[in-house]
Design a protein around this motif. Sequence first.
Motif, mmCIF file in Angstrom:
data_model
loop_
_atom_site.group_PDB
_atom_site.id
_atom_site.type_symbol
_atom_site.label_atom_id
_atom_site.label_comp_id
_atom_site.label_asym_id
_atom_site.label_seq_id
_atom_site.Cartn_x
_atom_site.Cartn_y
_atom_site.Cartn_z
ATOM 1 N N GLY A 88 13.201 14.106 -7.825
ATOM 2 C CA GLY A 88 13.513 13.999 -6.468
ATOM 3 C C GLY A 88 12.329 13.532 -5.636
ATOM 4 N N ARG A 89 11.084 13.241 -6.212
ATOM 5 C CA ARG A 89 10.151 12.763 -5.446
ATOM 6 C C ARG A 89 9.434 11.640 -5.799
ATOM 7 N N SER A 90 9.018 10.616 -4.963
ATOM 8 C CA SER A 90 8.318 9.275 -5.503
ATOM 9 C C SER A 90 6.948 9.697 -5.898
ATOM 10 N N GLN A 91 6.083 10.623 -5.254
ATOM 11 C CA GLN A 91 4.698 10.800 -5.693
ATOM 12 C C GLN A 91 4.379 10.688 -7.463
ATOM 13 N N PRO A 92 5.248 11.296 -8.257
ATOM 14 C CA PRO A 92 4.813 11.164 -9.613
ATOM 15 C C PRO A 92 4.940 9.795 -10.188
ATOM 16 N N ILE A 93 5.511 8.815 -9.619
ATOM 17 C CA ILE A 93 5.530 7.704 -9.990
ATOM 18 C C ILE A 93 4.623 6.731 -9.450
ATOM 19 N N SER A 94 3.899 7.021 -8.410
ATOM 20 C CA SER A 94 2.958 6.364 -7.652
ATOM 21 C C SER A 94 1.656 6.541 -8.189
ATOM 22 N N CYS A 95 0.533 6.019 -7.293
ATOM 23 C CA CYS A 95 -0.808 6.020 -7.819
ATOM 24 C C CYS A 95 -1.803 5.924 -6.613
ATOM 25 N N ALA A 96 -2.868 5.938 -6.636
ATOM 26 C CA ALA A 96 -3.994 5.753 -5.620
ATOM 27 C C ALA A 96 -3.678 4.531 -4.988
ATOM 28 N N ALA A 97 -3.548 3.433 -5.707
ATOM 29 C CA ALA A 97 -3.782 2.120 -5.034
ATOM 30 C C ALA A 97 -2.296 1.874 -3.986
ATOM 31 N N ASP A 98 -1.249 2.636 -4.887
ATOM 32 C CA ASP A 98 0.060 2.537 -4.184
ATOM 33 C C ASP A 98 -0.084 3.324 -2.753
ATOM 34 N N MET A 99 -0.851 4.298 -2.686
ATOM 35 C CA MET A 99 -0.964 5.232 -1.758
ATOM 36 C C MET A 99 -1.746 4.557 -0.599
ATOM 37 N N ARG A 100 -2.748 3.831 -0.915
ATOM 38 C CA ARG A 100 -3.432 2.742 -0.185
ATOM 39 C C ARG A 100 -2.915 1.771 0.568
ATOM 40 N N ILE A 101 -1.905 1.283 -0.120
ATOM 41 C CA ILE A 101 -0.951 0.546 0.718
ATOM 42 C C ILE A 101 0.186 0.876 1.519
ATOM 43 N N PHE A 102 0.651 2.360 1.123
ATOM 44 C CA PHE A 102 1.533 3.186 1.871
ATOM 45 C C PHE A 102 0.604 3.271 3.271
ATOM 46 N N GLY A 103 -0.560 3.862 3.227
ATOM 47 C CA GLY A 103 -1.176 3.955 4.454
ATOM 48 C C GLY A 103 -1.520 2.784 5.292
ATOM 49 N N THR A 104 -1.633 1.729 4.728
ATOM 50 C CA THR A 104 -1.981 0.260 5.301
ATOM 51 C C THR A 104 -0.805 -0.251 5.948
ATOM 52 N N LEU A 105 0.341 0.021 5.515
ATOM 53 C CA LEU A 105 1.589 -0.361 6.048
ATOM 54 C C LEU A 105 2.088 0.479 7.117
ATOM 55 N N ARG A 106 1.648 1.704 7.125
ATOM 56 C CA ARG A 106 1.984 2.556 8.230
ATOM 57 C C ARG A 106 1.075 2.446 9.528
ATOM 58 N N GLY A 107 -0.219 1.923 9.124
ATOM 59 C CA GLY A 107 -1.325 1.488 10.054
ATOM 60 C C GLY A 107 -0.926 0.326 10.781
ATOM 61 N N LEU A 108 -0.013 -0.511 10.350
ATOM 62 C CA LEU A 108 0.559 -1.887 10.619
ATOM 63 C C LEU A 108 1.764 -1.679 11.572
ATOM 64 N N ALA A 109 2.398 -0.639 11.280
ATOM 65 C CA ALA A 109 3.664 -0.536 11.962
ATOM 66 C C ALA A 109 3.863 0.145 13.275
ATOM 67 N N ASP A 110 5.061 -0.225 14.132
ATOM 68 C CA ASP A 110 5.136 0.549 15.327
ATOM 69 C C ASP A 110 5.951 1.837 14.992
ATOM 70 N N VAL A 111 6.920 1.715 14.145
ATOM 71 C CA VAL A 111 7.777 2.761 13.589
ATOM 72 C C VAL A 111 8.112 2.921 12.364
#
Length: 268
Positions: A68-91
């Motif tokens: 039921g969650r995406s975290q178990p199939i993610s990794c540290a680099a994926d989370m850095r990109i996740f944070g970057t995409l949020r950092g660029l978005a308006d919403v």
Amino acid sequence: MRRLFPVTDQTAAPAPDGAPDRGAADREWGLGELAEAYAYPPSAPGREGPWVRANMVSTLDGAAQHEGRSQPISCAADMRIFGTLRGLADVVVVGAQTVRQEGYRPARAREDFAALRAAAGQGPAPAIAVVSAGLDLDFSLPLYTSPLVPTLVLTGAAAPPERIAAAEKAGARVVIAGDGTGVDPARAVGALAGLGLRRILTEGGPRLLGQLVAADVLDELCLTVSPMLTAGDAQRIAGGPAVPVPKRFELVSLLEEAGFLFSRYRRT
């Protein structure tokens, strides 16, 4: 992390034995480099409207989640990109079920992106926009009561009035984006753009992404391919009815780290 596509002098640099020297570029990228790699396309004449980008992760066998969650199939680099995409978005647009499963909290301001956001005329953090027909949401959570930027709730005109009142009492801004009980994806995108939120990022879940695909409003997909196999009956990254004709996207970039592939595709 190393860039596999597009090929540049760095990615194609030969090693002493003549083989591609992939190790020379295999290092952790800084957030500034990631922000440059994932920058929104500049506006062009006739293309001043919103840009809708999705960010999803999938295993090799197509699972978008594990238990039921995406975290178990993610990794540290994926989370850095996740944070970057949020950092660029308006919403950041997300479905109600994903909010519940992933335990969503308000987006936070990050010093690494402060100058970039200020230069782009953005606020300190992206707004979170929750898509919900019935508004079966816990409005006592910090996502609604104490965000840095007021949380938006996208719903239909037939949503229960008492739930709309509860959302607004908690501090959320309710945006009507449908004539019935559900949300019309194209109308939601237009409503967000009307609020000045044109760099739109969706993090799913699969049902919401499927609706965006079916409505033909998705401009870009950032897909992390996780080098894992899960089997089971987990959802794909997009669900719902099939489109009449498959949508064709083109590969824009491909990065790799520790076996994870980070791809970007745009509509052709």
